[in-house]
Design a protein around this motif. Structure first.
Motif, PDB file in Angstrom:
ATOM      1  N   ARG A  42       0.768  -1.066   0.021  1.00 39.37           N
ATOM      2  CA  ARG A  42       0.020  -0.109  -0.073  1.00 39.37           C
ATOM      3  C   ARG A  42       0.982   1.260   0.131  1.00 39.37           C
ATOM      4  NH1 ARG A  42      -4.499   1.449   4.619  1.00 39.37           N
ATOM      5  NH2 ARG A  42      -4.735   3.864   4.190  1.00 39.37           N
ATOM      6  N   PHE A  43       1.943   1.133   0.768  1.00 37.64           N
ATOM      7  CA  PHE A  43       2.717   2.463   0.912  1.00 37.64           C
ATOM      8  C   PHE A  43       3.470   2.575  -0.558  1.00 37.64           C
ATOM      9  CE2 PHE A  43       2.797   1.788   5.702  1.00 37.64           C
ATOM     10  CZ  PHE A  43       1.525   2.595   5.841  1.00 37.64           C
ATOM     11  N   ARG A  44       4.020   1.567  -1.000  1.00 29.47           N
ATOM     12  CA  ARG A  44       4.727   1.667  -2.312  1.00 29.47           C
ATOM     13  C   ARG A  44       3.927   2.433  -3.503  1.00 29.47           C
ATOM     14  NH1 ARG A  44       4.753  -0.449  -7.244  1.00 29.47           N
ATOM     15  NH2 ARG A  44       3.029  -1.815  -6.724  1.00 29.47           N
ATOM     16  N   LYS A  45       2.459   1.971  -3.549  1.00 24.85           N
ATOM     17  CA  LYS A  45       1.543   2.645  -4.518  1.00 24.85           C
ATOM     18  C   LYS A  45       1.496   4.309  -3.880  1.00 24.85           C
ATOM     19  CE  LYS A  45      -0.972  -1.527  -5.433  1.00 24.85           C
ATOM     20  NZ  LYS A  45      -2.376  -2.335  -5.305  1.00 24.85           N
ATOM     21  N   GLN A  46       1.633   4.403  -2.775  1.00 21.43           N
ATOM     22  CA  GLN A  46       1.565   5.779  -2.333  1.00 21.43           C
ATOM     23  C   GLN A  46       2.673   6.654  -2.568  1.00 21.43           C
ATOM     24  OE1 GLN A  46      -0.233   4.801   1.287  1.00 21.43           O
ATOM     25  NE2 GLN A  46      -2.127   5.839   0.529  1.00 21.43           N
ATOM     26  N   GLY A  47       3.895   5.902  -3.046  1.00 22.57           N
ATOM     27  CA  GLY A  47       5.260   6.771  -3.239  1.00 22.57           C
ATOM     28  C   GLY A  47       6.219   6.806  -2.391  1.00 22.57           C
ATOM     29  N   ILE A  48       5.783   6.122  -1.177  1.00 18.88           N
ATOM     30  CA  ILE A  48       6.720   5.830  -0.159  1.00 18.88           C
ATOM     31  C   ILE A  48       7.863   4.820  -0.417  1.00 18.88           C
ATOM     32  CG2 ILE A  48       7.109   5.482   2.265  1.00 18.88           C
ATOM     33  CD1 ILE A  48       4.471   6.381   2.824  1.00 18.88           C
ATOM     34  N   MET A  49       9.055   5.279  -0.473  1.00 20.02           N
ATOM     35  CA  MET A  49      10.191   4.629  -0.848  1.00 20.02           C
ATOM     36  C   MET A  49      11.587   4.624  -0.055  1.00 20.02           C
ATOM     37  SD  MET A  49      11.185   6.592  -4.216  1.00 20.02           S
ATOM     38  CE  MET A  49       9.455   6.726  -4.888  1.00 20.02           C
ATOM     39  N   GLU A  50      12.435   3.935  -0.390  1.00 19.86           N
ATOM     40  CA  GLU A  50      13.955   4.398   0.098  1.00 19.86           C
ATOM     41  C   GLU A  50      13.954   5.886   0.200  1.00 19.86           C
ATOM     42  OE1 GLU A  50      17.492   3.134   1.941  1.00 19.86           O
ATOM     43  OE2 GLU A  50      15.944   1.757   1.234  1.00 19.86           O
ATOM     44  N   GLY A  51      14.212   6.203   1.576  1.00 18.75           N
ATOM     45  CA  GLY A  51      14.851   7.743   1.636  1.00 18.75           C
ATOM     46  C   GLY A  51      13.612   8.681   1.967  1.00 18.75           C
ATOM     47  N   SER A  53      10.612  10.320   4.158  1.00 17.04           N
ATOM     48  CA  SER A  53      10.439  10.925   5.563  1.00 17.04           C
ATOM     49  C   SER A  53       9.020  10.800   5.776  1.00 17.04           C
ATOM     50  CB  SER A  53      11.255  11.885   6.016  1.00 17.04           C
ATOM     51  OG  SER A  53      10.544  13.122   5.038  1.00 17.04           O
ATOM     52  N   VAL A  54       8.606   9.899   6.878  1.00 19.33           N
ATOM     53  CA  VAL A  54       7.206   9.875   7.414  1.00 19.33           C
ATOM     54  C   VAL A  54       6.933  10.105   8.720  1.00 19.33           C
ATOM     55  CG1 VAL A  54       5.112   8.178   7.311  1.00 19.33           C
ATOM     56  CG2 VAL A  54       6.954   7.947   5.600  1.00 19.33           C
ATOM     57  N   LEU A  55       6.094  10.909   8.946  1.00 17.53           N
ATOM     58  CA  LEU A  55       5.527  11.192  10.410  1.00 17.53           C
ATOM     59  C   LEU A  55       4.553  10.111  10.627  1.00 17.53           C
ATOM     60  CD1 LEU A  55       4.676  14.498  12.234  1.00 17.53           C
ATOM     61  CD2 LEU A  55       2.972  12.683  12.097  1.00 17.53           C
ATOM     62  N   LEU A  56       4.576   9.361  11.824  1.00 19.58           N
ATOM     63  CA  LEU A  56       3.749   8.498  12.211  1.00 19.58           C
ATOM     64  C   LEU A  56       3.118   8.881  13.623  1.00 19.58           C
ATOM     65  CD1 LEU A  56       2.295   5.799  11.996  1.00 19.58           C
ATOM     66  CD2 LEU A  56       4.353   4.651  13.037  1.00 19.58           C
ATOM     67  N   ARG A  57       2.051   9.081  13.546  1.00 23.06           N
ATOM     68  CA  ARG A  57       1.153   9.389  14.927  1.00 23.06           C
ATOM     69  C   ARG A  57      -0.276   9.052  14.887  1.00 23.06           C
ATOM     70  NH1 ARG A  57      -2.408  14.253  15.953  1.00 23.06           N
ATOM     71  NH2 ARG A  57      -2.345  14.564  18.226  1.00 23.06           N
ATOM     72  N   GLN A 100       8.039  14.221   4.767  1.00 19.35           N
ATOM     73  CA  GLN A 100       7.324  14.373   3.247  1.00 19.35           C
ATOM     74  C   GLN A 100       5.825  13.689   3.387  1.00 19.35           C
ATOM     75  OE1 GLN A 100      10.448  12.115   1.368  1.00 19.35           O
ATOM     76  NE2 GLN A 100      11.036  13.786   0.213  1.00 19.35           N
ATOM     77  N   TYR A 101       5.555  12.730   4.206  1.00 27.15           N
ATOM     78  CA  TYR A 101       4.311  11.868   4.516  1.00 27.15           C
ATOM     79  C   TYR A 101       3.887  12.182   6.003  1.00 27.15           C
ATOM     80  CZ  TYR A 101       5.167  10.192  -0.214  1.00 27.15           C
ATOM     81  OH  TYR A 101       5.295   9.988  -1.495  1.00 27.15           O
ATOM     82  N   ALA A 102       2.593  12.069   6.098  1.00 28.74           N
ATOM     83  CA  ALA A 102       2.015  11.898   7.519  1.00 28.74           C
ATOM     84  C   ALA A 102       1.247  10.866   7.566  1.00 28.74           C
ATOM     85  CB  ALA A 102       1.380  12.992   7.907  1.00 28.74           C
ATOM     86  N   VAL A 103       1.331   9.842   8.387  1.00 26.78           N
ATOM     87  CA  VAL A 103       0.284   8.783   8.588  1.00 26.78           C
ATOM     88  C   VAL A 103      -0.298   9.026  10.014  1.00 26.78           C
ATOM     89  CG1 VAL A 103       0.161   6.124   9.031  1.00 26.78           C
ATOM     90  CG2 VAL A 103       1.817   7.114   7.247  1.00 26.78           C
ATOM     91  N   VAL A 104      -1.484   9.195   9.930  1.00 26.40           N
ATOM     92  CA  VAL A 104      -2.413   9.464  11.364  1.00 26.40           C
ATOM     93  C   VAL A 104      -3.688   8.762  11.327  1.00 26.40           C
ATOM     94  CG1 VAL A 104      -1.392  11.837  11.325  1.00 26.40           C
ATOM     95  CG2 VAL A 104      -3.170  11.442  10.232  1.00 26.40           C
ATOM     96  N   ARG A 124      -1.015  10.933   3.913  1.00 22.32           N
ATOM     97  CA  ARG A 124      -1.046  12.063   3.046  1.00 22.32           C
ATOM     98  C   ARG A 124       0.136  12.812   2.852  1.00 22.32           C
ATOM     99  NH1 ARG A 124      -2.728  14.336   7.916  1.00 22.32           N
ATOM    100  NH2 ARG A 124      -1.741  16.348   8.596  1.00 22.32           N
ATOM    101  N   ARG A 125       0.307  13.341   1.628  1.00 21.42           N
ATOM    102  CA  ARG A 125       1.641  13.885   1.163  1.00 21.42           C
ATOM    103  C   ARG A 125       1.680  15.374   1.723  1.00 21.42           C
ATOM    104  NH1 ARG A 125       5.591  12.647  -2.899  1.00 21.42           N
ATOM    105  NH2 ARG A 125       7.563  14.119  -2.475  1.00 21.42           N
ATOM    106  N   LEU A 126       2.900  15.600   2.426  1.00 26.39           N
ATOM    107  CA  LEU A 126       2.724  17.161   2.978  1.00 26.39           C
ATOM    108  C   LEU A 126       3.686  17.820   2.059  1.00 26.39           C
ATOM    109  CD1 LEU A 126       3.750  16.077   6.845  1.00 26.39           C
ATOM    110  CD2 LEU A 126       1.762  16.497   5.830  1.00 26.39           C
TER     111      LEU A 126
END
Length: 467
Positions: A42-51, A53-57, A100-104, A124-126
């Motif tokens: 799922r995260f791959r499809k949303q563009g999250i990859m090596e390098g 940065s993702v906020l997790l809250r 770059q991203y937020a997972v909330v 969401r992309r920040l």
């Protein structure tokens, strides 16, 4: 994928049908691996990859842990932000880190209602986010008990090294054992000492859906818990419950975060038949010292664990690190020449190497030209039979914020301190209330300005006394 071997190494441990964790329902290792794989896609499809940065809250749940592991499986840098922080507390930190991203959690404005099996979330992309700091996989913030939290970055090697230090500690829970975790999974002891160590060691993680003491103890009995991890506050509450079920499997109680009060240590030992074993570490490095043999008593912390190189210089503890853990060039005074200054004052037994906590070096203040250790004043207050909490600060004068479950006046505290402290050490102002504020890690807030902001509005009947 590059730089994700360490996570595969952890996830590959154990058979598919091995029990990984239990809360309201059990979760097998196969279910864990499947959830991480699916979320990784799922995260791959949303563009999250090596390098990335993702906020997790997110609210504490197994989903939170799946998401964290899945983000790491994508090679992302994960910035952990405690769900319990208020916007005024975490927004400046987010502005500084600029992920770059937020997972909330969906509906993140609601209260935290214990630990959940599942939790809905959004991605969401920040705007204006910046990529990960090279090599950093985990970004955390210090407790902030004495001011603004520090931004701490850890590499995969740093996290794995801490897991290895855990595995080398005698009596540490191992394969087949059941480890109950009372610490928050959002912070270092809960995440590394609890979740990741259990994952690596093949132990089953037990996470109570609620922290009501009586229900926690019943779950210990039902799951045949062999070890429990918590903080002094947890053990104080557990030691006060009315009746205990039989707990024949329970062999270990581990505490971290702050020094265990002697009264809590003794009462828990009397009720449960085993001591509270201390572990000590800092967010920047992880586990530094500990003793799970049952021999250590407050304020002893135990010896340095294998893999932790320490020195005591001018009464302060330093720990060896390869690089500064602080991001964005801050706190350069805390790391120099390969040594991290912890600001914890300790003594070390030359024969056994056992470290004992004396307090904080930054709790020293100058009053009338004389040095006063505020920790010593707190200790004197905590010896009062009706004082449950105490924080002593210094601005123009020494002030004492005192928590008590019973009626207690400033005049009584003045008399108590005068009997035990020299005049220069006596607080000039007292605030007496039922409960003092704590930060998101459960530690008492020690910043003077924050105490004045939080104690007065939150106290139903605070009492000031000026002396």
């Amino acid at each position: 994928m590059a730089n994700t071997w360490w996570l595969s190494h952890l996830l590959s441990r154990g058979a598919d049908d091995d029990s990984w964790a239990v809360s309201s329902m059990p979760v097998t290792r196969e279910q864990l691996r499947t959830a991480v794989t699916e979320l990784g896609e799922r995260f791959r499809k949303q563009g999250i990859m090596e390098g990335s940065s993702v906020l997790l809250r997110m609210k504490p749940s197994f989903t939170y842990l799946y998401v964290l592991l899945a983000l790491w499986s994508r090679g992302a840098q994960v910035v952990l932000v405690d769900f319990r922080l208020k916007p005024a507390e975490y927004e400046p930190l987010v502005d500084l880190v600029r992920p770059q991203y937020a997972v909330v959690t969906t509906g993140a404005g609601g209260p935290v209602a214990g630990f959940r099996q599942e939790s809905d979330f959004s991605v969401r992309r920040l705007p204006d986010g910046r990529p990960a700091v090279d090599g950093v996989r985990l970004v955390q913030f210090s407790s902030g008990s004495t001011g603004r939290p520090k931004v701490i970055g850890r590499s995969a090697d740093s996290v794995l090294a801490e897991i290895e230090r855990h595995s080398a500690v005698p009596e540490i829970p191992g394969r087949g054992e059941r480890v109950m975790l009372l610490n928050s999974v959002m912070h270092n002891m809960g995440l590394v000492s609890g979740v990741l160590h259990a994952l690596a060691a093949g132990a089953t993680l037990i996470v109570p859906p609620t922290l009501r003491p009586a229900e926690v103890v019943r779950m210990m009995a039902r799951t045949e818990t062999s070890a429990v991890y918590g903080t002094p506050v947890h053990y104080d509450l557990l030691s006060r419950i009315g009746s205990l079920p039989e707990l024949p499997a329970l062999r270990l109680a581990v505490s971290g975060g702050e020094r265990v009060p002697g009264e809590t240590h003794d009462r828990f030992r009397e009720r449960f038949g085993l001591p509270i074993s201390p572990v000590y570490g800092v967010t920047e490095f992880g586990l530094i010292a500990g003793d799970l043999s049952g021999a250590a008593v407050p304020p002893q912390l135990g010896p340095p664990v294998p893999g932790a190189e320490v020195k005591v210089f001018d009464g302060e503890l330093f720990v060896r690190m390869e690089r500064s853990p602080y991001l964005y060039g801050e706190h350069t005074d805390r790391f120099a020449d390969g040594w991290l200054r912890t600001y914890d004052r300790v003594c070390q037994d030359p024969a056994t190497g056992i470290l004992s906590m004396l307090g904080r070096s930054d709790s020293l203040v100058v009053v009338g030209g004389l040095k006063v250790d505020l920790a010593e004043v707190e200790t004197a207050l905590l010896e009062h039979p009706r004082v449950t909490e105490a924080v002593v600060t210094h601005g123009e004068v020494i002030e004492a914020f005192v928590g008590t479950d019973e009626a207690l006046t400033p005049d009584e505290l003045v008399a108590w301190c005068r009997e035990r402290l020299s005049p220069v050490k006596n607080p000039k102002r007292f605030l007496v209330t039922r409960r003092l504020p704590r930060n998101s890690m459960g530690k008492l807030v020690r910043d003077r300005a924050l105490m004045h902001e939080r104690v007065m509005p939150q106290s139903s009947s605070p009492t000031w006394g000026d002396r």
